[in-house]
Design a protein around this motif. Structure first.
Motif, PDB file in Angstrom:
ATOM      1  N   ALA A  16       0.834  -1.201   0.000  1.00 40.94           N
ATOM      2  CA  ALA A  16       0.000   0.000   0.000  1.00 40.94           C
ATOM      3  C   ALA A  16       0.873   1.256   0.000  1.00 40.94           C
ATOM      4  CB  ALA A  16      -0.923  -0.010   1.218  1.00 40.94           C
ATOM      5  N   ALA A  17       1.961   1.212   0.768  1.00 45.31           N
ATOM      6  CA  ALA A  17       2.854   2.375   0.856  1.00 45.31           C
ATOM      7  C   ALA A  17       3.492   2.701  -0.495  1.00 45.31           C
ATOM      8  CB  ALA A  17       3.940   2.113   1.892  1.00 45.31           C
ATOM      9  N   LYS A  18       3.794   1.692  -1.280  1.00 42.30           N
ATOM     10  CA  LYS A  18       4.389   1.937  -2.596  1.00 42.30           C
ATOM     11  C   LYS A  18       3.425   2.694  -3.504  1.00 42.30           C
ATOM     12  CE  LYS A  18       7.401  -2.107  -2.302  1.00 42.30           C
ATOM     13  NZ  LYS A  18       7.624  -3.511  -2.752  1.00 42.30           N
ATOM     14  N   GLU A  19       2.147   2.396  -3.367  1.00 34.65           N
ATOM     15  CA  GLU A  19       1.142   3.130  -4.147  1.00 34.65           C
ATOM     16  C   GLU A  19       1.027   4.569  -3.655  1.00 34.65           C
ATOM     17  OE1 GLU A  19      -3.669   3.189  -4.794  1.00 34.65           O
ATOM     18  OE2 GLU A  19      -2.694   1.245  -4.505  1.00 34.65           O
ATOM     19  N   VAL A  41      -4.461  12.262  -1.360  1.00 29.23           N
ATOM     20  CA  VAL A  41      -3.565  11.380  -0.606  1.00 29.23           C
ATOM     21  C   VAL A  41      -4.277  10.844   0.632  1.00 29.23           C
ATOM     22  CG1 VAL A  41      -1.375  11.249   0.639  1.00 29.23           C
ATOM     23  CG2 VAL A  41      -1.523  12.598  -1.466  1.00 29.23           C
ATOM     24  N   VAL A  42      -4.963  11.720   1.338  1.00 33.85           N
ATOM     25  CA  VAL A  42      -5.707  11.298   2.532  1.00 33.85           C
ATOM     26  C   VAL A  42      -6.733  10.238   2.176  1.00 33.85           C
ATOM     27  CG1 VAL A  42      -7.289  12.045   4.356  1.00 33.85           C
ATOM     28  CG2 VAL A  42      -5.368  13.504   3.698  1.00 33.85           C
ATOM     29  N   ASN A  43      -7.479  10.474   1.107  1.00 34.44           N
ATOM     30  CA  ASN A  43      -8.533   9.541   0.710  1.00 34.44           C
ATOM     31  C   ASN A  43      -7.978   8.159   0.392  1.00 34.44           C
ATOM     32  OD1 ASN A  43     -10.440  11.557   0.980  1.00 34.44           O
ATOM     33  ND2 ASN A  43     -10.479  12.072  -1.197  1.00 34.44           N
ATOM     34  N   ARG A  44      -6.854   8.126  -0.295  1.00 34.73           N
ATOM     35  CA  ARG A  44      -6.287   6.817  -0.662  1.00 34.73           C
ATOM     36  C   ARG A  44      -5.691   6.113   0.557  1.00 34.73           C
ATOM     37  NH1 ARG A  44      -7.554   2.650  -2.911  1.00 34.73           N
ATOM     38  NH2 ARG A  44      -5.995   1.470  -4.090  1.00 34.73           N
ATOM     39  N   ILE A  45      -5.097   6.870   1.470  1.00 32.03           N
ATOM     40  CA  ILE A  45      -4.594   6.262   2.708  1.00 32.03           C
ATOM     41  C   ILE A  45      -5.753   5.634   3.481  1.00 32.03           C
ATOM     42  CG2 ILE A  45      -3.543   6.733   4.951  1.00 32.03           C
ATOM     43  CD1 ILE A  45      -1.886   8.909   3.615  1.00 32.03           C
ATOM     44  N   GLN A  46      -6.876   6.338   3.531  1.00 29.96           N
ATOM     45  CA  GLN A  46      -8.066   5.795   4.202  1.00 29.96           C
ATOM     46  C   GLN A  46      -8.531   4.505   3.526  1.00 29.96           C
ATOM     47  OE1 GLN A  46     -10.206   9.513   3.666  1.00 29.96           O
ATOM     48  NE2 GLN A  46     -10.562   9.661   5.872  1.00 29.96           N
ATOM     49  N   GLU A  47      -8.589   4.524   2.213  1.00 29.77           N
ATOM     50  CA  GLU A  47      -9.063   3.356   1.470  1.00 29.77           C
ATOM     51  C   GLU A  47      -8.156   2.149   1.664  1.00 29.77           C
ATOM     52  OE1 GLU A  47     -11.177   5.914  -2.153  1.00 29.77           O
ATOM     53  OE2 GLU A  47      -9.225   4.962  -2.447  1.00 29.77           O
ATOM     54  N   LEU A  48      -6.865   2.405   1.800  1.00 34.21           N
ATOM     55  CA  LEU A  48      -5.905   1.315   1.974  1.00 34.21           C
ATOM     56  C   LEU A  48      -5.711   0.925   3.439  1.00 34.21           C
ATOM     57  CD1 LEU A  48      -3.223   2.418  -0.645  1.00 34.21           C
ATOM     58  CD2 LEU A  48      -4.821   0.496  -0.834  1.00 34.21           C
ATOM     59  N   GLY A  49      -6.325   1.663   4.345  1.00 35.64           N
ATOM     60  CA  GLY A  49      -6.287   1.312   5.759  1.00 35.64           C
ATOM     61  C   GLY A  49      -5.009   1.657   6.492  1.00 35.64           C
ATOM     62  N   LEU A  50      -4.165   2.490   5.914  1.00 35.08           N
ATOM     63  CA  LEU A  50      -2.869   2.756   6.545  1.00 35.08           C
ATOM     64  C   LEU A  50      -2.971   3.617   7.800  1.00 35.08           C
ATOM     65  CD1 LEU A  50      -0.454   3.249   3.510  1.00 35.08           C
ATOM     66  CD2 LEU A  50      -0.650   1.291   5.041  1.00 35.08           C
ATOM     67  N   PHE A  51      -4.060   4.332   7.982  1.00 38.65           N
ATOM     68  CA  PHE A  51      -4.231   5.077   9.227  1.00 38.65           C
ATOM     69  C   PHE A  51      -4.591   4.156  10.399  1.00 38.65           C
ATOM     70  CE2 PHE A  51      -5.484   9.096   6.709  1.00 38.65           C
ATOM     71  CZ  PHE A  51      -4.216   9.642   6.866  1.00 38.65           C
ATOM     72  N   ARG A  52      -4.859   2.877  10.114  1.00 43.80           N
ATOM     73  CA  ARG A  52      -5.387   1.967  11.130  1.00 43.80           C
ATOM     74  C   ARG A  52      -4.461   0.808  11.457  1.00 43.80           C
ATOM     75  NH1 ARG A  52     -10.725   3.193  11.538  1.00 43.80           N
ATOM     76  NH2 ARG A  52     -11.245   1.211  12.526  1.00 43.80           N
ATOM     77  N   ILE A  53      -3.243   0.814  10.974  1.00 44.14           N
ATOM     78  CA  ILE A  53      -2.389  -0.374  11.119  1.00 44.14           C
ATOM     79  C   ILE A  53      -2.033  -0.686  12.570  1.00 44.14           C
ATOM     80  CG2 ILE A  53      -1.424  -0.455   8.799  1.00 44.14           C
ATOM     81  CD1 ILE A  53       0.896   1.177   9.677  1.00 44.14           C
ATOM     82  N   GLY A  54      -2.196   0.256  13.484  1.00 48.38           N
ATOM     83  CA  GLY A  54      -1.917  -0.008  14.886  1.00 48.38           C
ATOM     84  C   GLY A  54      -3.045  -0.691  15.634  1.00 48.38           C
ATOM     85  N   LEU A  55      -4.173  -0.937  14.968  1.00 49.24           N
ATOM     86  CA  LEU A  55      -5.343  -1.536  15.602  1.00 49.24           C
ATOM     87  C   LEU A  55      -5.337  -3.060  15.462  1.00 49.24           C
ATOM     88  CD1 LEU A  55      -8.101   0.919  14.317  1.00 49.24           C
ATOM     89  CD2 LEU A  55      -7.239   0.755  16.668  1.00 49.24           C
ATOM     90  N   ALA A  82       5.767  14.176   5.334  1.00 48.12           N
ATOM     91  CA  ALA A  82       4.523  14.528   6.030  1.00 48.12           C
ATOM     92  C   ALA A  82       3.513  13.379   5.980  1.00 48.12           C
ATOM     93  CB  ALA A  82       3.911  15.786   5.424  1.00 48.12           C
ATOM     94  N   VAL A  83       3.532  12.602   4.908  1.00 49.48           N
ATOM     95  CA  VAL A  83       2.640  11.450   4.794  1.00 49.48           C
ATOM     96  C   VAL A  83       3.054  10.372   5.789  1.00 49.48           C
ATOM     97  CG1 VAL A  83       1.868   9.593   3.274  1.00 49.48           C
ATOM     98  CG2 VAL A  83       2.049  11.929   2.394  1.00 49.48           C
TER      99      VAL A  83
END
Length: 392
Positions: A16-19, A41-55, A82-83
Protein backbone atom coordinates in the motif's frame (compact mmCIF):
# COMPACT_ATOMS: atom_id res chain seq x y z
CA UNK A 1 -15.57 3.57 0.02
CA UNK A 2 -18.30 2.65 2.49
CA UNK A 3 -17.20 4.71 5.47
CA UNK A 4 -19.42 2.80 7.87
CA UNK A 5 -17.70 -0.51 7.17
CA UNK A 6 -14.44 -1.45 8.85
CA UNK A 7 -11.67 -1.69 6.30
CA UNK A 8 -9.46 -4.77 6.48
CA UNK A 9 -6.18 -3.89 4.77
CA UNK A 10 -6.42 -5.47 1.30
CA UNK A 11 -2.68 -5.77 0.86
CA UNK A 12 0.49 -5.68 2.90
CA UNK A 13 1.19 -2.21 4.33
CA UNK A 14 4.42 -1.97 2.34
CA UNK A 15 2.54 -2.68 -0.90
CA UNK A 16 0.00 0.00 0.00
CA UNK A 17 2.85 2.37 0.86
CA UNK A 18 4.39 1.94 -2.60
CA UNK A 19 1.14 3.13 -4.15
CA UNK A 20 0.89 6.08 -1.76
CA UNK A 21 4.55 6.92 -2.51
CA UNK A 22 3.77 7.75 -6.12
CA UNK A 23 0.57 9.60 -5.24
CA UNK A 24 2.20 11.69 -2.53
CA UNK A 25 5.00 12.78 -4.87
CA UNK A 26 2.48 13.94 -7.45
CA UNK A 27 0.76 16.03 -4.76
CA UNK A 28 3.87 17.29 -2.96
CA UNK A 29 3.34 20.93 -3.76
CA UNK A 30 -0.34 20.86 -2.80
CA UNK A 31 0.57 19.30 0.54
CA UNK A 32 3.31 21.85 1.08
CA UNK A 33 1.26 24.90 0.16
CA UNK A 34 -1.84 23.94 2.14
CA UNK A 35 0.18 22.81 5.19
CA UNK A 36 -1.86 19.61 5.32
CA UNK A 37 -1.95 16.41 3.34
CA UNK A 38 -3.55 16.74 -0.08
CA UNK A 39 -7.13 15.36 -0.05
CA UNK A 40 -6.37 12.79 -2.74
CA UNK A 41 -3.56 11.38 -0.61
CA UNK A 42 -5.71 11.30 2.53
CA UNK A 43 -8.53 9.54 0.71
CA UNK A 44 -6.29 6.82 -0.66
CA UNK A 45 -4.59 6.26 2.71
CA UNK A 46 -8.07 5.79 4.20
CA UNK A 47 -9.06 3.36 1.47
CA UNK A 48 -5.90 1.31 1.97
CA UNK A 49 -6.29 1.31 5.76
CA UNK A 50 -2.87 2.76 6.55
CA UNK A 51 -4.23 5.08 9.23
CA UNK A 52 -5.39 1.97 11.13
CA UNK A 53 -2.39 -0.37 11.12
CA UNK A 54 -1.92 -0.01 14.89
CA UNK A 55 -5.34 -1.54 15.60
CA UNK A 56 -6.32 -5.20 16.06
CA UNK A 57 -7.36 -7.05 12.93
CA UNK A 58 -11.05 -6.99 13.80
CA UNK A 59 -10.86 -3.18 13.55
CA UNK A 60 -8.86 -3.18 10.32
CA UNK A 61 -5.36 -3.27 11.78
CA UNK A 62 -2.19 -5.12 10.86
CA UNK A 63 -1.53 -7.17 14.02
CA UNK A 64 1.60 -8.82 12.63
CA UNK A 65 5.36 -8.32 12.44
CA UNK A 66 6.13 -4.66 13.32
CA UNK A 67 9.12 -4.62 10.97
CA UNK A 68 6.59 -4.42 8.14
CA UNK A 69 5.28 -1.21 9.71
CA UNK A 70 8.79 0.27 9.95
CA UNK A 71 9.37 -0.52 6.28
CA UNK A 72 6.07 1.20 5.49
CA UNK A 73 7.16 4.41 7.21
CA UNK A 74 10.46 4.42 5.33
CA UNK A 75 8.80 3.97 1.95
CA UNK A 76 6.29 6.73 2.65
CA UNK A 77 8.94 9.09 4.01
CA UNK A 78 11.17 8.68 0.98
CA UNK A 79 8.30 10.14 -1.04
CA UNK A 80 6.81 12.71 1.34
CA UNK A 81 7.80 12.87 5.01
CA UNK A 82 4.52 14.53 6.03
CA UNK A 83 2.64 11.45 4.79
CA UNK A 84 4.84 9.06 6.76
CA UNK A 85 4.55 11.28 9.81
CA UNK A 86 0.76 11.29 9.60
CA UNK A 87 0.54 7.50 9.27
CA UNK A 88 3.01 7.08 12.15
CA UNK A 89 1.06 9.56 14.27
CA UNK A 90 -2.19 7.68 13.63
CA UNK A 91 -0.48 4.45 14.59
CA UNK A 92 0.28 5.90 18.04
CA UNK A 93 -3.28 7.16 18.49
CA UNK A 94 -4.56 3.70 17.58
CA UNK A 95 -2.00 2.00 19.81
CA UNK A 96 -3.29 3.99 22.78
CA UNK A 97 -6.63 2.33 22.11
CA UNK A 98 -5.31 -0.97 23.48
CA UNK A 99 -6.10 0.33 26.97
CA UNK A 100 -9.81 0.80 26.20
CA UNK A 101 -12.40 -1.87 26.89
CA UNK A 102 -13.58 -3.62 23.75
CA UNK A 103 -16.92 -1.82 23.61
CA UNK A 104 -15.19 1.58 23.75
CA UNK A 105 -12.69 0.48 21.12
CA UNK A 106 -15.50 -0.44 18.75
CA UNK A 107 -17.21 2.90 19.37
CA UNK A 108 -14.11 5.03 18.76
CA UNK A 109 -12.57 3.02 15.91
CA UNK A 110 -15.78 1.92 14.18
CA UNK A 111 -15.39 4.00 11.02
CA UNK A 112 -12.76 3.11 8.44
CA UNK A 113 -12.71 6.69 7.13
CA UNK A 114 -11.73 8.17 10.46
CA UNK A 115 -8.39 9.84 11.10
CA UNK A 116 -6.84 10.14 14.56
CA UNK A 117 -4.62 12.66 16.32
CA UNK A 118 -2.96 12.67 19.71
CA UNK A 119 -0.76 14.53 22.13
CA UNK A 120 1.17 12.80 24.89
CA UNK A 121 2.05 16.19 26.35
CA UNK A 122 0.09 16.69 29.59
CA UNK A 123 -1.02 20.20 28.61
CA UNK A 124 -4.65 19.80 29.64
CA UNK A 125 -6.55 19.41 32.89
CA UNK A 126 -9.26 16.86 33.70
CA UNK A 127 -11.42 17.61 36.71
CA UNK A 128 -13.05 14.52 38.20
CA UNK A 129 -16.87 14.79 38.02
CA UNK A 130 -19.75 12.34 38.32
CA UNK A 131 -19.37 9.60 35.72
CA UNK A 132 -16.12 10.90 34.25
CA UNK A 133 -14.11 14.07 33.77
CA UNK A 134 -14.41 17.67 32.68
CA UNK A 135 -11.52 18.33 30.26
CA UNK A 136 -10.02 21.67 29.27
CA UNK A 137 -6.66 22.69 27.86
CA UNK A 138 -4.56 23.82 24.94
CA UNK A 139 -2.09 21.44 23.32
CA UNK A 140 0.73 22.33 20.95
CA UNK A 141 1.98 20.42 17.91
CA UNK A 142 -1.06 18.21 17.30
CA UNK A 143 -0.23 16.69 13.92
CA UNK A 144 -3.11 16.16 11.51
CA UNK A 145 -5.60 17.93 13.75
CA UNK A 146 -7.53 19.48 10.84
CA UNK A 147 -8.11 16.05 9.32
CA UNK A 148 -8.89 14.10 12.48
CA UNK A 149 -12.16 12.72 13.79
CA UNK A 150 -10.92 11.61 17.22
CA UNK A 151 -8.25 13.02 19.52
CA UNK A 152 -6.33 11.24 22.27
CA UNK A 153 -5.15 13.98 24.64
CA UNK A 154 -3.11 13.65 27.80
CA UNK A 155 -4.21 15.60 30.87
CA UNK A 156 -3.37 16.14 34.49
CA UNK A 157 -6.25 14.71 36.52
CA UNK A 158 -7.37 17.08 39.28
CA UNK A 159 -9.62 16.90 42.33
CA UNK A 160 -9.58 18.12 45.91
CA UNK A 161 -7.24 15.24 46.79
CA UNK A 162 -4.87 15.42 43.81
CA UNK A 163 -2.05 17.85 42.90
CA UNK A 164 -2.96 20.77 40.67
CA UNK A 165 0.42 20.74 38.89
CA UNK A 166 2.90 18.25 37.49
CA UNK A 167 5.27 16.70 39.99
CA UNK A 168 5.20 14.09 42.76
CA UNK A 169 1.81 12.46 43.11
CA UNK A 170 0.48 13.86 39.83
CA UNK A 171 -2.01 11.62 38.04
CA UNK A 172 -2.03 11.60 34.24
CA UNK A 173 -4.54 10.06 31.86
CA UNK A 174 -5.27 9.90 28.13
CA UNK A 175 -8.73 11.09 27.06
CA UNK A 176 -10.52 10.11 23.84
CA UNK A 177 -12.41 13.13 22.53
CA UNK A 178 -14.41 13.59 19.28
CA UNK A 179 -13.57 16.40 16.89
CA UNK A 180 -16.77 18.32 17.70
CA UNK A 181 -15.22 19.34 21.03
CA UNK A 182 -11.89 20.45 19.54
CA UNK A 183 -11.00 23.90 18.25
CA UNK A 184 -7.99 24.10 15.91
CA UNK A 185 -5.81 27.20 16.29
CA UNK A 186 -3.70 28.00 13.22
CA UNK A 187 -0.11 28.09 14.49
CA UNK A 188 1.76 25.79 12.06
CA UNK A 189 3.85 28.31 10.10
CA UNK A 190 7.06 26.32 9.68
CA UNK A 191 9.57 24.96 7.21
CA UNK A 192 10.10 21.27 7.97
CA UNK A 193 7.16 18.83 7.98
CA UNK A 194 4.92 21.66 6.83
CA UNK A 195 2.37 19.25 5.39
CA UNK A 196 1.62 17.64 8.76
CA UNK A 197 -0.66 20.49 9.84
CA UNK A 198 0.60 20.32 13.43
CA UNK A 199 -1.40 23.22 14.81
CA UNK A 200 -2.42 23.91 18.40
CA UNK A 201 -5.80 22.66 19.57
CA UNK A 202 -8.03 23.82 22.39
CA UNK A 203 -10.74 22.02 24.36
CA UNK A 204 -13.05 23.76 26.82
CA UNK A 205 -15.21 22.19 29.52
CA UNK A 206 -15.84 18.93 27.68
CA UNK A 207 -17.27 15.92 29.49
CA UNK A 208 -15.43 12.64 28.90
CA UNK A 209 -16.98 9.50 30.31
CA UNK A 210 -14.94 7.24 32.56
CA UNK A 211 -14.53 4.48 29.97
CA UNK A 212 -12.89 6.93 27.53
CA UNK A 213 -10.12 7.79 30.02
CA UNK A 214 -7.10 5.47 30.29
CA UNK A 215 -3.52 5.45 31.45
CA UNK A 216 -0.51 3.27 30.79
CA UNK A 217 -1.41 1.07 33.75
CA UNK A 218 -4.88 0.30 32.37
CA UNK A 219 -5.72 -3.25 31.44
CA UNK A 220 -5.14 -4.35 27.84
CA UNK A 221 -8.46 -5.96 26.98
CA UNK A 222 -7.57 -7.38 23.55
CA UNK A 223 -4.61 -9.67 24.09
CA UNK A 224 -2.48 -10.34 21.03
CA UNK A 225 1.22 -10.24 20.29
CA UNK A 226 1.05 -6.81 18.67
CA UNK A 227 -0.73 -5.32 21.69
CA UNK A 228 2.03 -6.72 23.91
CA UNK A 229 4.70 -4.70 22.12
CA UNK A 230 6.05 -1.70 24.06
CA UNK A 231 4.68 1.63 22.90
CA UNK A 232 7.65 3.87 23.71
CA UNK A 233 10.62 2.29 21.96
CA UNK A 234 8.48 1.12 19.02
CA UNK A 235 7.35 4.71 18.55
CA UNK A 236 11.00 5.76 18.54
CA UNK A 237 11.76 3.05 15.98
CA UNK A 238 8.97 4.41 13.78
CA UNK A 239 10.33 7.94 13.98
CA UNK A 240 13.79 6.61 13.12
CA UNK A 241 12.36 4.84 10.08
CA UNK A 242 10.97 8.16 8.87
CA UNK A 243 14.48 9.60 9.21
CA UNK A 244 15.93 6.65 7.27
CA UNK A 245 13.41 7.28 4.51
CA UNK A 246 14.54 10.89 4.26
CA UNK A 247 18.17 9.81 4.05
CA UNK A 248 17.29 7.36 1.28
CA UNK A 249 15.42 10.11 -0.58
CA UNK A 250 18.35 12.54 -0.35
CA UNK A 251 20.88 9.86 -1.31
CA UNK A 252 18.88 8.69 -4.32
CA UNK A 253 18.41 12.29 -5.45
CA UNK A 254 22.13 13.05 -5.20
CA UNK A 255 22.95 9.94 -7.25
CA UNK A 256 20.34 11.00 -9.82
CA UNK A 257 21.90 14.48 -10.05
CA UNK A 258 25.31 12.90 -10.55
CA UNK A 259 24.06 10.73 -13.40
CA UNK A 260 22.12 13.57 -15.06
CA UNK A 261 24.90 16.15 -14.92
CA UNK A 262 27.52 14.47 -17.07
CA UNK A 263 29.45 16.70 -19.50
CA UNK A 264 32.15 14.65 -21.31
CA UNK A 265 35.32 16.49 -22.29
CA UNK A 266 34.28 19.59 -20.33
CA UNK A 267 34.83 20.73 -16.76
CA UNK A 268 34.63 18.17 -13.90
CA UNK A 269 31.10 17.21 -12.99
CA UNK A 270 29.45 16.97 -9.58
CA UNK A 271 30.11 13.24 -9.50
CA UNK A 272 33.84 13.90 -9.80
CA UNK A 273 33.95 15.65 -6.42
CA UNK A 274 35.54 13.58 -3.67
CA UNK A 275 33.12 15.02 -1.12
CA UNK A 276 30.14 13.85 -3.17
CA UNK A 277 31.56 10.37 -3.67
CA UNK A 278 32.27 10.05 0.05
CA UNK A 279 28.82 11.26 1.06
CA UNK A 280 27.10 8.76 -1.23
CA UNK A 281 29.20 5.85 0.03
CA UNK A 282 28.67 6.76 3.68
CA UNK A 283 24.96 7.23 3.17
CA UNK A 284 24.40 3.89 1.49
CA UNK A 285 26.34 1.93 4.09
CA UNK A 286 24.74 3.86 6.96
CA UNK A 287 21.27 3.12 5.59
CA UNK A 288 22.00 -0.59 5.40
CA UNK A 289 23.72 -0.77 8.78
CA UNK A 290 21.23 1.30 10.80
CA UNK A 291 18.23 -0.34 9.17
CA UNK A 292 19.62 -3.82 9.88
CA UNK A 293 20.34 -2.98 13.51
CA UNK A 294 16.89 -1.47 13.99
CA UNK A 295 15.07 -4.41 12.42
CA UNK A 296 17.12 -6.93 14.38
CA UNK A 297 16.34 -5.34 17.74
CA UNK A 298 12.64 -4.92 16.94
CA UNK A 299 12.52 -8.48 15.63
CA UNK A 300 13.67 -9.79 19.01
CA UNK A 301 10.83 -7.95 20.74
CA UNK A 302 8.37 -9.41 18.26
CA UNK A 303 9.62 -12.93 19.01
CA UNK A 304 9.24 -12.33 22.74
CA UNK A 305 5.78 -10.80 22.29
CA UNK A 306 4.58 -13.83 20.35
CA UNK A 307 5.72 -16.06 23.21
CA UNK A 308 4.11 -13.82 25.81
CA UNK A 309 7.44 -13.18 27.50
CA UNK A 310 8.39 -10.12 29.51
CA UNK A 311 10.95 -7.86 27.82
CA UNK A 312 14.26 -7.31 29.55
CA UNK A 313 15.66 -3.81 29.98
CA UNK A 314 18.55 -4.74 27.68
CA UNK A 315 16.16 -5.87 24.93
CA UNK A 316 14.30 -2.57 25.21
CA UNK A 317 17.59 -0.66 25.34
CA UNK A 318 18.65 -2.30 22.08
CA UNK A 319 15.62 -0.79 20.32
CA UNK A 320 16.01 2.64 21.93
CA UNK A 321 19.72 2.78 21.05
CA UNK A 322 19.18 1.55 17.49
CA UNK A 323 16.39 4.08 16.95
CA UNK A 324 18.32 7.06 18.27
CA UNK A 325 21.45 6.14 16.33
CA UNK A 326 19.49 5.60 13.11
CA UNK A 327 17.75 8.96 13.47
CA UNK A 328 20.81 11.01 14.39
CA UNK A 329 23.03 9.36 11.77
CA UNK A 330 20.40 10.06 9.12
CA UNK A 331 20.21 13.71 10.08
CA UNK A 332 23.98 14.09 9.95
CA UNK A 333 24.23 12.54 6.51
CA UNK A 334 21.29 14.45 5.02
CA UNK A 335 22.98 17.61 6.25
CA UNK A 336 26.24 16.49 4.61
CA UNK A 337 24.46 15.69 1.35
CA UNK A 338 22.83 19.13 1.41
CA UNK A 339 26.28 20.70 1.81
CA UNK A 340 28.20 18.71 -0.84
CA UNK A 341 25.48 18.99 -3.48
CA UNK A 342 26.21 22.69 -3.77
CA UNK A 343 23.74 25.18 -5.18
CA UNK A 344 21.45 22.42 -6.54
CA UNK A 345 20.40 21.60 -2.97
CA UNK A 346 18.84 25.07 -2.68
CA UNK A 347 16.22 24.39 -5.34
CA UNK A 348 12.82 23.08 -4.29
CA UNK A 349 12.58 20.95 -7.44
CA UNK A 350 15.08 18.59 -5.85
CA UNK A 351 14.11 16.36 -2.93
CA UNK A 352 17.31 17.23 -1.09
CA UNK A 353 16.02 20.69 -0.17
CA UNK A 354 12.84 19.27 1.37
CA UNK A 355 14.60 16.32 3.01
CA UNK A 356 17.01 18.71 4.73
CA UNK A 357 14.16 20.76 6.21
CA UNK A 358 12.07 17.76 7.11
CA UNK A 359 14.71 15.69 8.84
CA UNK A 360 15.64 18.52 11.18
CA UNK A 361 11.95 18.78 12.09
CA UNK A 362 11.66 15.01 12.60
CA UNK A 363 14.60 15.02 15.00
CA UNK A 364 12.94 17.64 17.20
CA UNK A 365 10.46 15.02 18.45
CA UNK A 366 10.95 14.03 22.07
CA UNK A 367 10.92 10.31 21.28
CA UNK A 368 14.32 10.49 19.52
CA UNK A 369 16.17 12.87 21.84
CA UNK A 370 19.70 12.01 23.10
CA UNK A 371 18.60 11.24 26.66
CA UNK A 372 17.08 7.96 25.43
CA UNK A 373 20.59 6.83 24.53
CA UNK A 374 21.56 7.56 28.13
CA UNK A 375 18.62 5.44 29.27
CA UNK A 376 19.83 2.58 27.08
CA UNK A 377 23.33 2.97 28.49
CA UNK A 378 21.95 2.66 32.01
CA UNK A 379 20.51 -0.75 31.13
CA UNK A 380 23.79 -1.90 29.60
CA UNK A 381 25.67 -0.74 32.71
CA UNK A 382 23.43 -2.74 35.04
CA UNK A 383 21.41 0.24 36.24
CA UNK A 384 17.62 0.59 36.15
CA UNK A 385 16.50 3.03 33.45
CA UNK A 386 14.15 5.61 34.94
CA UNK A 387 12.66 7.23 31.82
CA UNK A 388 8.88 7.40 32.09
CA UNK A 389 8.33 5.77 28.68
CA UNK A 390 11.29 3.36 28.71
CA UNK A 391 9.22 0.22 29.46
CA UNK A 392 5.72 1.30 28.39
Amino acid sequence: MNSSTLNIIPKRPTEAAKEIYELSISHREETEESRRLAPAVVNRIQELGLFRIGLPKFLGGWEDNPIEVLKTYEILSSGEAAVAWSVWNNHLACTFGRFLDEESMREIYNNSAHVYANSARPEGFAQIVDGGYNVSGRWTLVSGCELSDWFVMRCLVTSDDLPKSLGPGAKLKLFFIPKEAVNVIDTWSVGGLRGTGSHDVEIKDTFVKESFAVDFESMVHVDNAYNRLPIGCLNAAGCASIALGLLKSATDELISICLDRVTPDKSPDIRDRATVQSAIAKSKTTLDARRTQLYHSVGILWEEAQKGNRFTDVQLADVWAAAIEAATSSRALVTEIFAVTGTASLYTKYKIERAHRDIHAVLQHGIVQPHWMNQAGMAYAGLKPNGAMFRI
